[in-house]
Design a protein around this motif. Structure first.
Motif, PDB file in Angstrom:
ATOM      1  N   LYS A  50      16.531 -27.795 -12.239  1.00 22.47           N
ATOM      2  CA  LYS A  50      15.349 -27.890 -11.379  1.00 22.47           C
ATOM      3  C   LYS A  50      14.681 -26.518 -11.272  1.00 22.47           C
ATOM      4  O   LYS A  50      13.445 -26.407 -11.319  1.00 22.47           O
ATOM      5  CB  LYS A  50      15.744 -28.399  -9.996  1.00 22.47           C
ATOM      6  CG  LYS A  50      14.554 -28.564  -9.052  1.00 22.47           C
ATOM      7  CD  LYS A  50      14.948 -29.292  -7.776  1.00 22.47           C
ATOM      8  CE  LYS A  50      13.722 -29.518  -6.893  1.00 22.47           C
ATOM      9  NZ  LYS A  50      14.023 -30.326  -5.694  1.00 22.47           N
ATOM     10  N   LYS A  51      15.473 -25.484 -11.159  1.00 22.12           N
ATOM     11  CA  LYS A  51      14.925 -24.127 -11.086  1.00 22.12           C
ATOM     12  C   LYS A  51      14.239 -23.746 -12.388  1.00 22.12           C
ATOM     13  O   LYS A  51      13.149 -23.168 -12.395  1.00 22.12           O
ATOM     14  CB  LYS A  51      16.053 -23.137 -10.769  1.00 22.12           C
ATOM     15  CG  LYS A  51      15.580 -21.700 -10.624  1.00 22.12           C
ATOM     16  CD  LYS A  51      16.747 -20.783 -10.282  1.00 22.12           C
ATOM     17  CE  LYS A  51      16.266 -19.341 -10.155  1.00 22.12           C
ATOM     18  NZ  LYS A  51      17.399 -18.425  -9.821  1.00 22.12           N
ATOM     19  N   MET A  52      14.870 -24.096 -13.512  1.00 19.37           N
ATOM     20  CA  MET A  52      14.291 -23.793 -14.819  1.00 19.37           C
ATOM     21  C   MET A  52      12.965 -24.500 -15.026  1.00 19.37           C
ATOM     22  O   MET A  52      12.069 -23.983 -15.703  1.00 19.37           O
ATOM     23  CB  MET A  52      15.270 -24.202 -15.932  1.00 19.37           C
ATOM     24  CG  MET A  52      16.440 -23.260 -16.112  1.00 19.37           C
ATOM     25  SD  MET A  52      17.690 -23.958 -17.226  1.00 19.37           S
ATOM     26  CE  MET A  52      16.696 -24.390 -18.625  1.00 19.37           C
ATOM     27  N   ALA A  53      12.825 -25.672 -14.422  1.00 20.70           N
ATOM     28  CA  ALA A  53      11.601 -26.464 -14.586  1.00 20.70           C
ATOM     29  C   ALA A  53      10.544 -26.095 -13.551  1.00 20.70           C
ATOM     30  O   ALA A  53       9.554 -26.808 -13.408  1.00 20.70           O
ATOM     31  CB  ALA A  53      11.925 -27.947 -14.498  1.00 20.70           C
ATOM     32  N   GLY A  54      10.766 -25.009 -12.822  1.00 18.67           N
ATOM     33  CA  GLY A  54       9.787 -24.591 -11.831  1.00 18.67           C
ATOM     34  C   GLY A  54       9.686 -25.530 -10.657  1.00 18.67           C
ATOM     35  O   GLY A  54       8.589 -25.756 -10.127  1.00 18.67           O
TER      36      GLY A  54
END
Length: 309
Positions: free
Chosen positions: A210-214
């Motif tokens: 989720k963090k990687m996907a902004g």
């Protein structure tokens, strides 16, 4: 491959355009792509059930179908705007290859997690067989153990997600492709994050992806993601079917002689359901893996032809 792409970029003397997209036709094509994807996302949201059933294998199998839809939708979009992979610019090539490589690695982690669950299921089945042969001490001591959380250690952020944070400007058809790839990246990371968190009984995959996907900002998947309480995912990401097996096992281990036979049958039933659903989801993972690989190979082949020319 990254080296070749950078070399190709120099040969092409590639430049970004600062002109914003102006064509209403291109915006309409992108909207059609998003509508095709969001229609299925809306249905997934309607299919959600409260509590831990959100992470049931039967529902996750539907989520994997969403990945197949994004692959098909991207191909349809390229045809609609008359912009096949063979003429994509380097940034779009790099963006999709980076994403697809990460996605394939996620699928490998998913397959490994299924293998661990399969071993646990086989051990339980063997323990039940020993129990039926009147070898209770051997069964309970070595085989009748609850399915334990898995280990998740893949460092996606360090090894696979190397996209530059610098501002980039796109226009025309390249802008459409960029926006579409950004959308399918959010969807792919969300689906794999939810599935891996369930398989590993660990919120880390979901939170990292989720963090990687902004945080899925601007993506149609945000609507679906908002229906999953982060607190719940952090505290109890266990798959519904795993929990049912473990609960049935706990009942068996404390069952009196009068009800032990029925408790054994109940655990056998839960294991059978778990096995069948695992087979269905694993087959779906293999199918999506093949589709991603095929699309990735097509893009690499297009690049190699252009480089030779």
């Amino acid at each position: 491959m990254v080296f070749l792409l950078h070399k190709f970029a120099k040969l092409e003397n590639h430049h970004h355009h600062h002109d914003p997209p102006q064509s209403e036709e291109l915006q309409a094509s992108l909207q059609a792509f998003r509508s095709e994807v969001s229609k299925f996302i809306d249905q997934l949201a309607l299919d959600l059930k409260p509590g831990s059933e959100i992470l049931s294998l039967s529902w996750i199998e539907k989520c994997l179908e969403l990945l197949s839809i994004t692959i098909k939708a991207l191909a349809n979009l390229a045809v609609d705007i008359d912009y096949p992979m063979s003429v994509w610019e380097v940034d779009s090539i790099e963006g999709y290859l980076s994403y697809s490589l990460c996605l394939l690695d996620l699928f490998n982690s998913i397959s490994s997690s299924f293998s661990r669950l399969e071993q646990a299921r086989l051990s339980l089945s063997h323990g039940l067989a020993l129990l039926e042969k009147n070898s209770p001490s051997s069964a309970t001591g070595h085989h009748l153990k609850a399915i334990q959380p898995g280990c998740f250690s893949t460092k996606f952020g360090e090894e696979f997600y190397t996209e530059s944070d610098k501002a980039r400007f796109f226009s025309g058809k390249e802008w459409v492709v960029h926006e579409a790839v950004k959308e399918i990246k959010s969807i792919g990371f969300w689906v794999c994050g939810v599935l891996l968190s369930g398989l590993c009984t660990d919120a880390k995959p979901y939170m990292e992806l989720k963090k990687m996907a902004g945080e899925f900002d601007g993506s149609s998947i945000l609507t679906l993601d908002s229906k999953i309480s982060e607190g719940e995912v952090k505290q109890n990401p266990i798959l519904k079917e795993v929990k049912e097996v473990n609960d049935a096992l706990a009942e068996l281990l404390v069952a009196s002689d009068e009800v032990k036979h029925e408790a054994t049958k109940e655990l056998q039933t839960k294991l059978h359901v778990f096995e069948k659903l695992c087979d269905v989801v694993k087959a779906k993972v293999d199918d999506v893996f093949s589709k991603v690989m095929a699309q990735r190979t097509e893009l690499i082949d297009c690049f190699q032809v252009r480089k030779q020319n």
